[in-house]
Design an enzyme around this catalytic site. Sequence first.
Site, PDB file in Angstrom:
ATOM      1  N   HIS D  58       0.819  -1.210   0.000  1.00 44.77           N
ATOM      2  CA  HIS D  58       0.000   0.000   0.000  1.00 44.77           C
ATOM      3  C   HIS D  58       0.858   1.267   0.000  1.00 44.77           C
ATOM      4  O   HIS D  58       0.346   2.357   0.256  1.00 44.77           O
ATOM      5  CB  HIS D  58      -0.882   0.043   1.242  1.00 44.77           C
ATOM      6  N   HIS D 220      -6.842  -4.098  -1.600  1.00 46.03           N
ATOM      7  CA  HIS D 220      -6.109  -5.361  -1.634  1.00 46.03           C
ATOM      8  C   HIS D 220      -6.329  -6.084  -2.939  1.00 46.03           C
ATOM      9  O   HIS D 220      -6.222  -7.300  -3.016  1.00 46.03           O
ATOM     10  CB  HIS D 220      -6.536  -6.263  -0.479  1.00 46.03           C
TER      11      HIS D 220
END
Lengths: 216, 216, 334, 334
Positions: D58, D220
């Site tokens: 991320h 995700h």
Amino acid sequence: MQSFSNSASGAIVLSMADRIVENRAYLSEIDGKIGDGDHGVNMAKGFGMAADRLKDGNAGLGEAMNTLGDVLMSEIGGSMGPLYGMMFTEFSEVIEGKEQIDPATFSAMLHKGLAGIQEVGSAKVGDKTLLDTFVPALEAFDAATADGKSFGEALDAFSAAAEKGRDSTVDMVAKIGRASRLGERSRGVLDAGATSCAIILTTLAEGAKERLAEPA
Amino acid sequence: MQSFSNSASGAIVLSMADRIVENRAYLSEIDGKIGDGDHGVNMAKGFGMAADRLKDGNAGLGEAMNTLGDVLMSEIGGSMGPLYGMMFTEFSEVIEGKEQIDPATFSAMLHKGLAGIQEVGSAKVGDKTLLDTFVPALEAFDAATADGKSFGEALDAFSAAAEKGRDSTVDMVAKIGRASRLGERSRGVLDAGATSCAIILTTLAEGAKERLAEPA
Amino acid sequence: VKKFLNDPDDIVDEMLDGAVRAHGAYLEPVPGTRRAFMAREAPREGKVGLVVGGGSGHEPCFLGYVGPGMADAVAVGNVFSSPPPDPIARAAQAVSGGEGVLFIYGNYAGDTMNFEMAAELVQANGIPVRTVVTTDDIASSRAEDRDGRRGVAGNVLIFKAAGAACDKGWSLDACERAARKANLQTYTMGVALEPCSMPQTRRYNFSIGPQDMEVGVGIHGEPGVAREPMQSADAVVDMVMNRIFTEMPSQSGDRVAVLVNSFGSTPLMELYVLYRRVEQRLKTKGLTVAARWVGHYCTSLDMVGASISVMHLDDELAELLAHPCDTPFFRVGK
Amino acid sequence: VKKFLNDPDDIVDEMLDGAVRAHGAYLEPVPGTRRAFMAREAPREGKVGLVVGGGSGHEPCFLGYVGPGMADAVAVGNVFSSPPPDPIARAAQAVSGGEGVLFIYGNYAGDTMNFEMAAELVQANGIPVRTVVTTDDIASSRAEDRDGRRGVAGNVLIFKAAGAACDKGWSLDACERAARKANLQTYTMGVALEPCSMPQTRRYNFSIGPQDMEVGVGIHGEPGVAREPMQSADAVVDMVMNRIFTEMPSQSGDRVAVLVNSFGSTPLMELYVLYRRVEQRLKTKGLTVAARWVGHYCTSLDMVGASISVMHLDDELAELLAHPCDTPFFRVGK
Ligand SMILES: Nc1ncnc2c1ncn2[C@@H]1O[C@H](COP(=O)(O)OP(=O)(O)O)[C@@H](O)[C@H]1O
Ligand SMILES: Nc1ncnc2c1ncn2[C@@H]1O[C@H](COP(=O)(O)OP(=O)(O)O)[C@@H](O)[C@H]1O
Ligand SMILES: [Mg+2]
Ligand SMILES: [Mg+2]
Ligand SMILES: [Mg+2]
Ligand SMILES: [Mg+2]
């Protein structure tokens, strides 16, 4: 000697714009192979904007070329803004004020345009640029008139040489501009500027030919 | 009643690791369909690390499960670190100190493991998780032994139920974990954890069966 | 190729509208044009004005580097096309603080033509203009032809150094000299894994084989100087660093600044992996990394790939890079 | 899918190595673990310690938000996997300044299990721990199930607000309360145009049709809550903003903070186009944008897509967001 009317030929610039806009994707695709892929998009933007400004008016060829040159120079940027901007501005300067355009005026216009292009850029024939279309076309036109060919025949020679010049760029290695960084890898594809230049010049020749008339 | 030796069965954990590592890509692929695609990678990492630590030693099953539980819990993170970490730690606690593992011990081990999993997570059967493999397998084992089946037969029932449980997740809508956000879209694919759980349980059953012997 | 787009012909105007809304604390439109933006603090009396610019599609270049201590104004062209002379000239006039204006832009035919025309317009109004054309892309031609090379991501470090010189109140001569030195001492090379796609065509300009990469790419989605088989991250860095070491006349103990730059779609995760190896290689040579930036600094739309830039520092350049600046995408110190 | 990679199993360690080299001015490893990092200034006596974290992939989340005024420490897991309890617990212990520690992380099964175990370990050592689980993703379940929602890019704004509360020396109670409010008043929704590919598999997890987009995606790489035909940028923003307006009980004159975030491969150019429309829509509602961030803040590897987060501000949240902070990827004020 035949000639064509300046004031009645502004629509030639609209035809050029049509042809450029039609070829937008094609010109960008060619540019994408060894350049940055923006040629068609920018050309279409500039020619399209100029056409919008001219559409409802009644401009002659000189005036229309002046508008096109202005739009290219002031709104487009990139390589084409200055190069074609200068070319059309110089074209218009030569024919401005002339009611009839005869072969001598046409040739003078081309020479002045070439000088403008070379003043801004500094390419030579063989560098794989629009000059490889422009210079042979100009030379063919002059040779034809020197040979005593009619204006119409000279325009045909002009168009044929432009297309041949355009095609000659396939085998060239770029010596200037973006593609020159690719060295040998730039060989084997058309030059984008040479391609758009052929569109411009053949449309100009076609438009002139359609309007040719013996002096009254 | 038959049983198998704790001290001679550490290699079962190595077999589990082999099977998990072999299925690394497959498990990640399943997880990628409705989850985040990391299941195989993380499982293989954890089981592989544990196998490396165990390889040259001579650990029994309890010890090996303890090592595996520790590695999962301390190195892996994600959902599987705590869940399987707890499961193997609890497994090992039940069998630690027992030289022979008989059906009663095996069942106690499974129940303790289940309690561990449910303490950490809070899923139920039908939520589309590894519990949908684990719980039916455990129930089948207990039912078989209650029916007077041999340890070997009970292990076969255990494996068959694990696989059936795994397959049952295809038609479920996920109620917990990442896939639950997909609602109805989570239907139609296997659950990744249920799939790895089936690998673990069937490898355990196979290893146990191979080592079964009548008490001396 | 899918993109968040309305009418593709409006992309640049809409982007600029969004950017000005987003960075209004830093910049505002230059009066009379929609394609130039100036720092809120500009012009500053007695300070050389720094004007940068180029085509769009490189965000946060060039717009993201306008602010105190860096650029005073930016002129923005269409995608991958130099801005025309008018916005450049207006930008220069707007940020002139009486000490002249410095132009810095990458070495491309289009930019050169348009910025030169703009310089003439501005000088005709009595404002002295100096120009430094960046040529940091070592892959783009041989070392003897340094002046023929492209300007790429190293631009950002050069803008930073020049912006600091301007901010310190140096003369136009001194600012030009500093920018020129910054350019000469900056070495960049880029590698692309996938090409980019233009908003108007939404197609890739060309394709790179699934096992290949393009080495020595610029920042306009053009093919690179060579296509080579894909290699590991460390091998890619080694190839680039070896090439940089051949060009950069450094000695053990020297200091450098490093920029590891994404071309758009290469994520930070991979940039860190590259940076790790860059620093290892520099350390092995005895070079100290005095400053480093890792991220999206000069992109090529959605191209997958990265470039590595190394600026070889002397005391002056080190000081210029450490000088405070505050822009939307580049900040130093307080 | 090609990536700059060495052994894919080493990606997280190599990334962290590079990140620590790159951001060494801000952070350093927490002793005893390779998966946690703390601010150079931490711990600060008398200040609540803020520990954030989650899986990697991320970037710049979460590591890029460590520094004065924001997070004191970060624990980093494998790609898309929560860190295990040990690095979390060590991070908490390392940055405890005597006033307790606040954990903030996204609402995922894995993170919850690991952070809860860590909290137990830390509390067993006499350090009070409070936890705020972020749930800003309004697409991820119905409004009545706010607690079941995912934490996504809005995380960054929540970290910012909480970090400011900690930095101001507020009590653990007050910091927790502020973070909880920041979370409840933050609304995010994401749209993906293409999925991401994991470093280990280098393949897309799933595919999105050439004319489609995934609406309501998390961070995700999972599919979203619905697949819909691709629309214009403005239509996408309108869809997201309409959804946010339904959830956010605002009145004309209220202030908001906005985050337009790339999931990785969507370039800044497109983000600006999105932001432009976001601001238009907010203005039409009479809402004032008091602060905005546009860029790569919370990514999903190389996913193509973007999310829009709106934090509904009251005086306290506005003040917390405006409080200075200095981290590698988030800075406010001087
Ligand atoms: N100095 C020059 N003189 C003449 N033509 C040039 C020169 N430099 C570039 N060109 C022409 O410009 C074309 C590219 O135009 P375009 O793609 O619009 O600009 P850019 O290269 O800036 O992206 C080339 O194909 C070439 O024909
Ligand atoms: N609370 C829970 N109890 C049992 N199993 C769970 C629970 N939450 C998730 N799981 C299992 O975890 C699996 C996913 O594991 P993994 O992909 O490794 O972790 P993550 O979802 O954090 O990425 C799911 O397929 C499901 O079987
Ligand atoms: Mg081009
Ligand atoms: Mg997973
Ligand atoms: Mg261009
Ligand atoms: Mg995960």
